[in-house]
Scaffold this motif. Structure first.
Motif, mmCIF file in Angstrom:
data_model
loop_
_atom_site.group_PDB
_atom_site.id
_atom_site.type_symbol
_atom_site.label_atom_id
_atom_site.label_comp_id
_atom_site.label_asym_id
_atom_site.label_seq_id
_atom_site.Cartn_x
_atom_site.Cartn_y
_atom_site.Cartn_z
ATOM 1 N N ASP A 178 0.798 -1.236 0.000
ATOM 2 C CA ASP A 178 0.000 0.000 0.000
ATOM 3 C C ASP A 178 0.829 1.284 0.000
ATOM 4 N N ARG A 179 2.119 1.180 -0.296
ATOM 5 C CA ARG A 179 2.925 2.401 -0.458
ATOM 6 C C ARG A 179 4.240 2.043 -1.169
ATOM 7 N N ASN A 180 4.950 3.082 -1.618
ATOM 8 C CA ASN A 180 6.261 2.932 -2.247
ATOM 9 C C ASN A 180 6.252 1.938 -3.407
ATOM 10 N N CYS A 181 5.198 2.049 -4.187
ATOM 11 C CA CYS A 181 5.068 1.242 -5.397
ATOM 12 C C CYS A 181 4.203 2.034 -6.362
ATOM 13 N N PRO A 182 4.171 1.659 -7.628
ATOM 14 C CA PRO A 182 3.318 2.394 -8.570
ATOM 15 C C PRO A 182 1.854 2.370 -8.137
ATOM 16 N N GLU A 183 1.159 3.434 -8.418
ATOM 17 C CA GLU A 183 -0.248 3.545 -8.042
ATOM 18 C C GLU A 183 -1.068 2.389 -8.610
ATOM 19 N N TYR A 184 -0.694 1.928 -9.805
ATOM 20 C CA TYR A 184 -1.472 0.871 -10.447
ATOM 21 C C TYR A 184 -1.291 -0.493 -9.762
ATOM 22 N N LEU A 185 -0.365 -0.593 -8.807
ATOM 23 C CA LEU A 185 -0.180 -1.841 -8.064
ATOM 24 C C LEU A 185 -0.493 -1.685 -6.580
ATOM 25 N N ARG A 186 -1.108 -0.613 -6.213
ATOM 26 C CA ARG A 186 -1.279 -0.292 -4.795
ATOM 27 C C ARG A 186 -2.662 -0.704 -4.303
ATOM 28 N N ASP A 187 -2.687 -1.415 -3.172
ATOM 29 C CA ASP A 187 -3.949 -1.627 -2.480
ATOM 30 C C ASP A 187 -3.976 -0.712 -1.255
ATOM 31 N N THR A 188 -4.838 -0.955 -0.314
ATOM 32 C CA THR A 188 -4.861 -0.216 0.943
ATOM 33 C C THR A 188 -4.821 -1.227 2.077
ATOM 34 N N ALA A 189 -4.620 -0.734 3.281
ATOM 35 C CA ALA A 189 -4.644 -1.651 4.422
ATOM 36 C C ALA A 189 -5.977 -2.394 4.461
ATOM 37 N N GLU A 190 -7.050 -1.676 4.222
ATOM 38 C CA GLU A 190 -8.381 -2.282 4.301
ATOM 39 C C GLU A 190 -8.639 -3.232 3.140
ATOM 40 N N SER A 191 -8.369 -2.799 1.911
ATOM 41 C CA SER A 191 -8.657 -3.656 0.762
ATOM 42 C C SER A 191 -7.720 -4.866 0.732
ATOM 43 N N GLY A 192 -6.455 -4.668 1.126
ATOM 44 C CA GLY A 192 -5.527 -5.791 1.169
ATOM 45 C C GLY A 192 -5.971 -6.859 2.147
ATOM 46 N N ALA A 193 -6.431 -6.420 3.316
ATOM 47 C CA ALA A 193 -6.926 -7.368 4.319
ATOM 48 C C ALA A 193 -8.205 -8.041 3.840
ATOM 49 N N ARG A 194 -9.098 -7.268 3.234
ATOM 50 C CA ARG A 194 -10.365 -7.826 2.763
ATOM 51 C C ARG A 194 -10.131 -8.866 1.664
ATOM 52 N N ASP A 195 -9.270 -8.519 0.695
ATOM 53 C CA ASP A 195 -8.990 -9.457 -0.389
ATOM 54 C C ASP A 195 -8.290 -10.712 0.132
ATOM 55 N N SER A 196 -7.357 -10.535 1.061
ATOM 56 C CA SER A 196 -6.631 -11.680 1.609
ATOM 57 C C SER A 196 -7.577 -12.607 2.359
ATOM 58 N N GLU A 197 -8.472 -12.045 3.148
ATOM 59 C CA GLU A 197 -9.399 -12.891 3.896
ATOM 60 C C GLU A 197 -10.357 -13.615 2.952
ATOM 61 N N MET A 198 -10.785 -12.937 1.920
ATOM 62 C CA MET A 198 -11.642 -13.587 0.933
ATOM 63 C C MET A 198 -10.926 -14.773 0.286
ATOM 64 N N LEU A 199 -9.655 -14.599 -0.034
ATOM 65 C CA LEU A 199 -8.892 -15.677 -0.662
ATOM 66 C C LEU A 199 -8.621 -16.816 0.328
#
Length: 442
Positions: A178-199
């Motif tokens: 969620d930081r120090n990477c291109p915007e097109y590869l960036r998630d957020t703390a919330e979306s990263g956690a949500r996607d990970s839990e879904m997977l």
């Protein structure tokens, strides 16, 4: 009784099949000299597989007469059967950028890795790469891997779908970044956690699939993201955690600037509860004694990636210091920073790295690290990495005559260590005569 023996190219898909060959596996870490009681070596052995698991293993003369008359015996004499290899750190989205030139880790990420990973939001593209990647693992004798996907959930779905179709025991996870990477590869703390839990809920425990929480590395995650990752690790105690630590001097300096309160790079992860059993950290080159002791005490594991470390000039893993601290470590290809999918070629480079730092790895030790040792470190002992009865029947057939040079050298081997050392130092994907997953030839 008459024994129903068939050549390996005529085997069927029967529920119970026996395999005749030189059989080798480990029940502990071999001594530095190689051969000892930790090694099970059956020169004329029989491996009996029933419903995807090892049913029996022993000398052919002992087991064969007791088999049912209709049991098929596949003849692999002249070859060596071992547990399938376990690659503990590999990036499937980097398959197409393997062997790309760069001056170091961080420029390599910016020039090649991030632009390539941007394409994995397309399910069709992700599926194409995942299919090739899984096929390549199997071609090289790797039956389990800890795999980094991209930030896109679609990339993890594609990898798991391909692995599940082959019934492989695979660990993989969507990168959190969620930081120090291109915007097109960036998630957020919330979306990263949500996607990970879904997977996790979709794939962890589905067949032989297992999930790994995957913060890429500390510089690309905020404290908020590392915190939610720690919360997921606490909630789902049997999932894996995988990330990078202490790979490169420039990276370490960057981490110290981003996390000034942390004692060390490793301490960043420790502060968020990310050191525990089933936590695997790629590279672990520039650790100090306190770090290594902390890895030992928490049950976290270092994945040594020799071809990548040499390719990117990151440094030399210190085997002696790791052993002195009692820290667990395994071997890994780290494709695409690593330059080969072959665990045999990875062992070759690991031996050289060890020699350059004053240590010696016997062939027995290297093969142990890629099989039983990896399984034990990953909390999967007795499940994979062994040919002991009850284990899942993932195994490879190695051909000591795969190339003219290998055949010439192995014909002159005067000990088991010499034979195995020749396989490790001269072997590659051509040495893999066959790969079996849950008893099925791939």
């Amino acid at each position: 009784m008459s024994i129903k023996s068939v050549p390996h190219d005529a085997e069927s898909a029967a529920s119970c099949v026996a395999y005749r060959a030189h059989i080798l596996y480990f029940r502990g870490r071999p001594a530095s000299s190689g051969e000892d009681d930790a090694t099970i070596s059956l020169e004329d052995g029989l491996l009996v597989v029933e419903d995807g698991r090892i049913a029996q293993v022993g000398d052919y003369d002992t087991l064969a007469p007791a088999l049912d008359a209709d049991t098929e015996i596949v003849d692999w004499r002249g070859k060596l059967i071992m547990p399938g290899f376990i690659d503990t750190h590999v990036h499937y989205p980097q398959t197409d950028i393997i062997a790309s030139p760069a001056t170091g880790l961080l420029p390599w990420l910016e020039t090649y890795t991030f632009p390539t990973e941007a394409r994995f939001g397309d399910p069709a593209y992700a599926t194409d790469v995942a299919r090739f990647f899984v096929d390549e693992l199997l071609r090289c004798g790797t039956t389990t891997a800890l795999v980094y996907c991209t930030v896109h959930p679609e990339s993890a779905d594609a990898l798991f779908t391909e692995s599940h179709a082959r019934n492989m025991r695979m660990v993989a996870g969507k990168v959190m970044m969620d930081r120090n990477c291109p915007e097109y590869l960036r998630d957020t703390a919330e979306s990263g956690a949500r996607d990970s839990e879904m997977l996790i809920q979709r794939w962890h425990g589905k067949g032989r699939q297992m999930y790994g929480l995957t913060p890429r590395f500390a510089p690309t995650s905020t404290e908020a993201q590392l915190a939610v990752c720690g919360e997921l690790a606490q909630q789902y105690k049997d999932v894996f955690i995988q990330s990078h630590v202490a790979e490169n001097a420039d990276e370490i300096k960057w981490v110290s600037e981003l996390f000034p309160q942390a004692r060390s790079y490793l301490d960043v992860y420790d502060r968020f509860g990310l050191l525990r059993p089933r936590a695997v950290y790629g590279h672990s080159i520039w650790l100090d004694e306190t770090d290594r002791m902390r890895m030992r005490d928490t049950g976290a594991v270092a994945a040594h990636c020799p071809t990548s470390n040499l390719f990117l000039a990151s440094g030399l893993f210190d085997f002696a210091a790791a052993d002195a601290a009692g820290m667990a470590y395994t071997l890994a290809t780290d494709v695409g920073g690593g330059t080969s999918f072959s665990m045999l070629q990875t062992m070759n480079e690991a031996h050289k790295v060890a020699r350059m730092s004053g240590s010696h790895l016997s062939a027995h030790t290297m093969l142990y690290l890629a099989t039983e040792g990896a399984a034990q470190s990953l909390d999967l002992g007795g499940t994979i990495g062994t040919l002991a009865p009850g284990a899942e029947a993932d195994f490879v057939v190695l051909d000591p005559h795969a190339t003219p040079l290998l055949a010439r050298r192995t014909a002159r081997a005067e000990s088991l260590e010499e034979l195995l050392f020749a396989l490790v130092m001269l072997g590659d994907d051509r040495t893999i005569a066959a790969t079996y997953v849950a008893g099925r030839k791939m």
